[in-house]
Design a protein around this motif. Structure first.
Motif, PDB file in Angstrom:
ATOM      1  N   ASN A   1     -19.998   3.705   1.517  1.00  0.00           N
ATOM      2  CA  ASN A   1     -20.289   4.480   0.316  1.00  0.00           C
ATOM      3  C   ASN A   1     -19.150   4.438  -0.700  1.00  0.00           C
ATOM      4  N   GLY A   2     -18.073   3.748  -0.360  1.00  0.00           N
ATOM      5  CA  GLY A   2     -16.946   3.632  -1.270  1.00  0.00           C
ATOM      6  C   GLY A   2     -15.889   4.707  -1.100  1.00  0.00           C
ATOM      7  N   SER A   3     -15.952   5.474  -0.022  1.00  0.00           N
ATOM      8  CA  SER A   3     -14.925   6.485   0.259  1.00  0.00           C
ATOM      9  C   SER A   3     -13.762   5.836   1.004  1.00  0.00           C
ATOM     10  N   VAL A   4     -12.554   6.244   0.652  1.00  0.00           N
ATOM     11  CA  VAL A   4     -11.350   5.656   1.246  1.00  0.00           C
ATOM     12  C   VAL A   4     -11.184   6.104   2.693  1.00  0.00           C
ATOM     13  N   LEU A   5     -11.018   5.126   3.567  1.00  0.00           N
ATOM     14  CA  LEU A   5     -10.731   5.388   4.983  1.00  0.00           C
ATOM     15  C   LEU A   5      -9.243   5.229   5.274  1.00  0.00           C
ATOM     16  N   GLY A   6      -8.573   4.361   4.509  1.00  0.00           N
ATOM     17  CA  GLY A   6      -7.146   4.125   4.694  1.00  0.00           C
ATOM     18  C   GLY A   6      -6.666   3.025   3.787  1.00  0.00           C
ATOM     19  N   GLU A   7      -5.359   2.888   3.692  1.00  0.00           N
ATOM     20  CA  GLU A   7      -4.792   1.822   2.863  1.00  0.00           C
ATOM     21  C   GLU A   7      -3.482   1.338   3.448  1.00  0.00           C
ATOM     22  N   THR A   8      -3.169   0.103   3.117  1.00  0.00           N
ATOM     23  CA  THR A   8      -1.935  -0.519   3.574  1.00  0.00           C
ATOM     24  C   THR A   8      -1.538  -1.586   2.562  1.00  0.00           C
ATOM     25  N   GLY A   9      -0.447  -2.214   2.817  1.00  0.00           N
ATOM     26  CA  GLY A   9       0.019  -3.296   1.954  1.00  0.00           C
ATOM     27  C   GLY A   9       0.248  -4.544   2.780  1.00  0.00           C
ATOM     28  N   PHE A  10       1.379  -5.183   2.542  1.00  0.00           N
ATOM     29  CA  PHE A  10       1.724  -6.388   3.287  1.00  0.00           C
ATOM     30  C   PHE A  10       3.000  -6.129   4.058  1.00  0.00           C
ATOM     31  N   ASN A  11       2.959  -6.420   5.335  1.00  0.00           N
ATOM     32  CA  ASN A  11       4.130  -6.332   6.197  1.00  0.00           C
ATOM     33  C   ASN A  11       4.318  -7.714   6.813  1.00  0.00           C
ATOM     34  N   PRO A  12       5.385  -8.428   6.434  1.00  0.00           N
ATOM     35  CA  PRO A  12       5.563  -9.797   6.926  1.00  0.00           C
ATOM     36  C   PRO A  12       5.745  -9.903   8.440  1.00  0.00           C
ATOM     37  N   ARG A  13       6.014  -8.776   9.103  1.00  0.00           N
ATOM     38  CA  ARG A  13       6.199  -8.803  10.554  1.00  0.00           C
ATOM     39  C   ARG A  13       4.878  -8.734  11.319  1.00  0.00           C
ATOM     40  N   LEU A  14       3.776  -8.435  10.622  1.00  0.00           N
ATOM     41  CA  LEU A  14       2.495  -8.320  11.313  1.00  0.00           C
ATOM     42  C   LEU A  14       1.804  -9.669  11.431  1.00  0.00           C
ATOM     43  N   THR A  15       1.275  -9.931  12.611  1.00  0.00           N
ATOM     44  CA  THR A  15       0.456 -11.114  12.842  1.00  0.00           C
ATOM     45  C   THR A  15      -0.959 -10.806  12.359  1.00  0.00           C
ATOM     46  N   PRO A  16      -1.820 -11.797  12.222  1.00  0.00           N
ATOM     47  CA  PRO A  16      -3.215 -11.508  11.862  1.00  0.00           C
ATOM     48  C   PRO A  16      -3.867 -10.529  12.846  1.00  0.00           C
ATOM     49  N   GLU A  17      -3.582 -10.692  14.136  1.00  0.00           N
ATOM     50  CA  GLU A  17      -4.157  -9.798  15.148  1.00  0.00           C
ATOM     51  C   GLU A  17      -3.714  -8.352  14.922  1.00  0.00           C
ATOM     52  N   LYS A  18      -2.437  -8.154  14.653  1.00  0.00           N
ATOM     53  CA  LYS A  18      -1.922  -6.805  14.423  1.00  0.00           C
ATOM     54  C   LYS A  18      -2.429  -6.231  13.094  1.00  0.00           C
ATOM     55  N   TYR A  19      -2.619  -7.096  12.107  1.00  0.00           N
ATOM     56  CA  TYR A  19      -3.144  -6.632  10.824  1.00  0.00           C
ATOM     57  C   TYR A  19      -4.596  -6.165  10.988  1.00  0.00           C
ATOM     58  N   ILE A  20      -5.371  -6.914  11.742  1.00  0.00           N
ATOM     59  CA  ILE A  20      -6.753  -6.510  12.034  1.00  0.00           C
ATOM     60  C   ILE A  20      -6.753  -5.172  12.762  1.00  0.00           C
ATOM     61  N   SER A  21      -5.867  -5.020  13.723  1.00  0.00           N
ATOM     62  CA  SER A  21      -5.765  -3.767  14.471  1.00  0.00           C
ATOM     63  C   SER A  21      -5.428  -2.606  13.537  1.00  0.00           C
ATOM     64  N   LEU A  22      -4.528  -2.829  12.602  1.00  0.00           N
ATOM     65  CA  LEU A  22      -4.164  -1.805  11.623  1.00  0.00           C
ATOM     66  C   LEU A  22      -5.376  -1.408  10.780  1.00  0.00           C
ATOM     67  N   LEU A  23      -6.110  -2.391  10.278  1.00  0.00           N
ATOM     68  CA  LEU A  23      -7.306  -2.093   9.477  1.00  0.00           C
ATOM     69  C   LEU A  23      -8.335  -1.329  10.295  1.00  0.00           C
ATOM     70  N   ASN A  24      -8.492  -1.713  11.553  1.00  0.00           N
ATOM     71  CA  ASN A  24      -9.481  -1.055  12.413  1.00  0.00           C
ATOM     72  C   ASN A  24      -9.110   0.389  12.742  1.00  0.00           C
ATOM     73  N   LYS A  25      -7.828   0.727  12.709  1.00  0.00           N
ATOM     74  CA  LYS A  25      -7.428   2.114  12.949  1.00  0.00           C
ATOM     75  C   LYS A  25      -7.990   3.040  11.866  1.00  0.00           C
ATOM     76  N   PHE A  26      -8.167   2.527  10.668  1.00  0.00           N
ATOM     77  CA  PHE A  26      -8.740   3.332   9.598  1.00  0.00           C
ATOM     78  C   PHE A  26     -10.234   3.580   9.804  1.00  0.00           C
ATOM     79  N   ILE A  27     -10.883   2.662  10.476  1.00  0.00           N
ATOM     80  CA  ILE A  27     -12.342   2.702  10.629  1.00  0.00           C
ATOM     81  C   ILE A  27     -12.758   3.618  11.756  1.00  0.00           C
ATOM     82  N   LYS A  28     -12.022   3.678  12.807  1.00  0.00           N
ATOM     83  CA  LYS A  28     -12.413   4.424  14.001  1.00  0.00           C
ATOM     84  C   LYS A  28     -12.358   5.907  13.790  1.00  0.00           C
TER      85      LYS A  28
END
Length: 145
Positions: A118-145
């Protein structure tokens, strides 16, 4: 000829499984509602913002992220290019500005905002060069759960 047709088949097959960035925010909302998926809204400066370019290269363009995103997210890039040759159509530029006013009023780049269908904010982040794609996906998924 047979090799050429085989090549075309595999290229087409790969395109079907690749992540799909929506052409408009309206289509992203529509797709999110239809598929019941969250929207990953990326604010970027594709031709001037070094961290944005690094986020794209080290996370968003990786096969791991592309594969996961195609199954789990709806993607939209609110891009703000500066070079004249990269300017967006006026309508898309206007929509991106409206999205920035609503979701990125401080003008952070890159900013990745996870929205519900519906366009409501669940979370936000930026870029962290230390995160792998797997960890970045995990970070995004923490907002969804």
């Amino acid at each position: 000829m047979k090799r050429f047709l085989t090549f075309i088949f595999f290229v087409s097959l790969g395109a079907l499984h690749a992540q799909e960035w929506q052409d408009s925010y309206a289509s992203a909302l529509d797709r999110a509602n239809t598929a019941d998926k969250p929207i990953v809204l990326v604010f970027s400066g594709s031709d001037w913002c070094a961290p944005c370019i690094r986020l794209k290269k080290s996370i968003l363009d990786t096969e791991e992220f592309k594969t996961y995103a195609s199954k789990n997210y709806v993607l939209y890039n609110a891009d703000f290019p500066r070079k004249k040759q990269n300017q967006l159509p006026e309508e898309k530029s206007g929509v991106n500005k409206m999205l920035a006013e609503k979701y990125n009023p401080k003008g952070y780049f890159p900013l990745v905002v996870v929205l519900d269908k519906n366009g409501s904010v669940l979370g936000e982040t930026g870029f962290n060069p230390r995160l792998t794609p797997e960890k970045y996906i995990s970070l995004l998924n923490k907002f969804i759960k």
